[in-house]
Design a protein around this motif. Sequence first.
Motif, PDB file in Angstrom:
ATOM      1  N   UNK A 214     -30.055  41.994   7.486  1.00 57.78           N
ATOM      2  CA  UNK A 214     -31.198  41.789   6.610  1.00 57.78           C
ATOM      3  C   UNK A 214     -31.284  42.961   5.592  1.00 57.78           C
ATOM      4  N   UNK A 215     -30.958  44.213   5.821  1.00 58.30           N
ATOM      5  CA  UNK A 215     -31.083  45.284   4.650  1.00 58.30           C
ATOM      6  C   UNK A 215     -30.104  44.729   3.554  1.00 58.30           C
ATOM      7  N   UNK A 221     -36.414  47.170   1.139  1.00 60.26           N
ATOM      8  CA  UNK A 221     -37.752  46.811   1.501  1.00 60.26           C
ATOM      9  C   UNK A 221     -38.026  45.496   2.244  1.00 60.26           C
ATOM     10  N   UNK A 222     -37.036  44.948   3.170  1.00 62.33           N
ATOM     11  CA  UNK A 222     -37.036  43.484   4.082  1.00 62.33           C
ATOM     12  C   UNK A 222     -38.181  44.140   5.104  1.00 62.33           C
ATOM     13  N   UNK A 223     -38.866  43.201   5.430  1.00 62.40           N
ATOM     14  CA  UNK A 223     -39.692  43.176   6.600  1.00 62.40           C
ATOM     15  C   UNK A 223     -39.020  42.956   7.816  1.00 62.40           C
ATOM     16  N   UNK A 224     -38.817  43.670   8.973  1.00 72.77           N
ATOM     17  CA  UNK A 224     -38.136  43.546  10.233  1.00 72.77           C
ATOM     18  C   UNK A 224     -39.192  43.708  11.312  1.00 72.77           C
ATOM     19  N   UNK A 225     -39.025  43.220  12.320  1.00 72.18           N
ATOM     20  CA  UNK A 225     -39.853  43.536  13.580  1.00 72.18           C
ATOM     21  C   UNK A 225     -39.020  43.428  14.867  1.00 72.18           C
ATOM     22  N   UNK A 226     -39.874  43.814  15.961  1.00 67.17           N
ATOM     23  CA  UNK A 226     -39.302  44.051  17.109  1.00 67.17           C
ATOM     24  C   UNK A 226     -38.380  45.258  17.372  1.00 67.17           C
ATOM     25  N   UNK A 245     -23.320  51.851   7.940  1.00 66.67           N
ATOM     26  CA  UNK A 245     -23.280  50.507   7.912  1.00 66.67           C
ATOM     27  C   UNK A 245     -23.802  50.118   6.246  1.00 66.67           C
ATOM     28  N   UNK A 246     -24.584  50.785   5.947  1.00 65.37           N
ATOM     29  CA  UNK A 246     -25.230  50.539   4.460  1.00 65.37           C
ATOM     30  C   UNK A 246     -24.827  51.588   3.414  1.00 65.37           C
ATOM     31  N   UNK A 269     -22.589  43.012  -0.518  1.00 66.27           N
ATOM     32  CA  UNK A 269     -24.142  42.080  -0.307  1.00 66.27           C
ATOM     33  C   UNK A 269     -23.383  40.829   0.359  1.00 66.27           C
ATOM     34  N   UNK A 270     -24.222  40.487   1.402  1.00 71.63           N
ATOM     35  CA  UNK A 270     -23.921  39.247   1.904  1.00 71.63           C
ATOM     36  C   UNK A 270     -24.393  38.128   0.980  1.00 71.63           C
ATOM     37  N   UNK A 271     -23.627  36.992   0.905  1.00 72.37           N
ATOM     38  CA  UNK A 271     -23.846  36.110  -0.085  1.00 72.37           C
ATOM     39  C   UNK A 271     -24.262  34.840   0.638  1.00 72.37           C
TER      40      UNK A 271
END
Length: 274
Positions: A214-215, A221-226, A245-246, A269-271
């Motif tokens: 997701x990053x 500034x992605x919202x992530x949870x759990x 990893x990034x 970047x993932x496309x």
Amino acid sequence: MNYNLSQVPKRTGKPRESGLTMVMDKGLSIREVEDMLSIAAPHIDIVKLGWATSFVTPNLKDKLKVYKDAGIPVYFGGTLFEAFVVRDQFEDYLKVLDQYDLEYCEVSDGSIEIPHDEKCAYITRLATRAKVLSEVGSKDAEKIFAPYKWIEMMQAELNAGAWKVIGEAREGGNVGLFRSSGEVRQGLVDEIIHAIPAEKIIWEAPQKSQQVYFVKLVGPNVNVGNIAPNEVIPLETIRLGLRGDTFGNFLTEKAKKRFKLGKYSSDRRITQDE
Ligand SMILES: O=C(O)[C@H](CS(=O)(=O)O)OP(=O)(O)O
């Protein structure tokens, strides 16, 4: 930050609308909460007391006070909301929100099927007294919805008054947004991200590879949870391109030309096509 390092992406500041880290507390003791906050409070935006753990947690008010004093909002898991609804005790659920002075709450239908207009009506009613996080997706791995359904539900729940919509993944990250192996349902995520504003979605992403995904897809500034309590600081380094990893994602072209990046640390970047 503790020292000067260039080429680190800018993080949004608290209180954030994007870049949120939602931590799942599934029964930390008060001392453990204090310990976690002493090291990770600047990077925690909101805490969920997982599923119905608040029902059995001793000294709940004292524990909530520790979070409150640190300026970190808390809400009770969506399963608790469902536990009240299935027992026809929604009015009692409202009393619980008042009793514990909760400013946030979750509406979900991961364990029971609630007609969607009824779920939206709960969101609208709750939104008059709290910020509502509504969760989309089932806890049942067999229940797969088409992407357009996810999008329709997310849009309707935002229209009903939800502050954020959460993409279901459970504590393990192996349902909903993900396959049982933990692999991202990329087509699903891709369609959601093209239809719903990124800052309105919290992606449950308990596994490291999911956070990295997701990053790379949405940005630092992605919202992530759990997020598990001991994964808050590691996640922050993933957001900042300071874990392998990034590592290459936020470097300048000049820096990237100087040294060949390891395949693992590619800035790729993932496309949409993946
Ligand atoms: O849906 C969730 O993320 C959680 C935790 S789990 O599914 O029970 O592992 O449920 P919630 O009731 O929202 O805390």
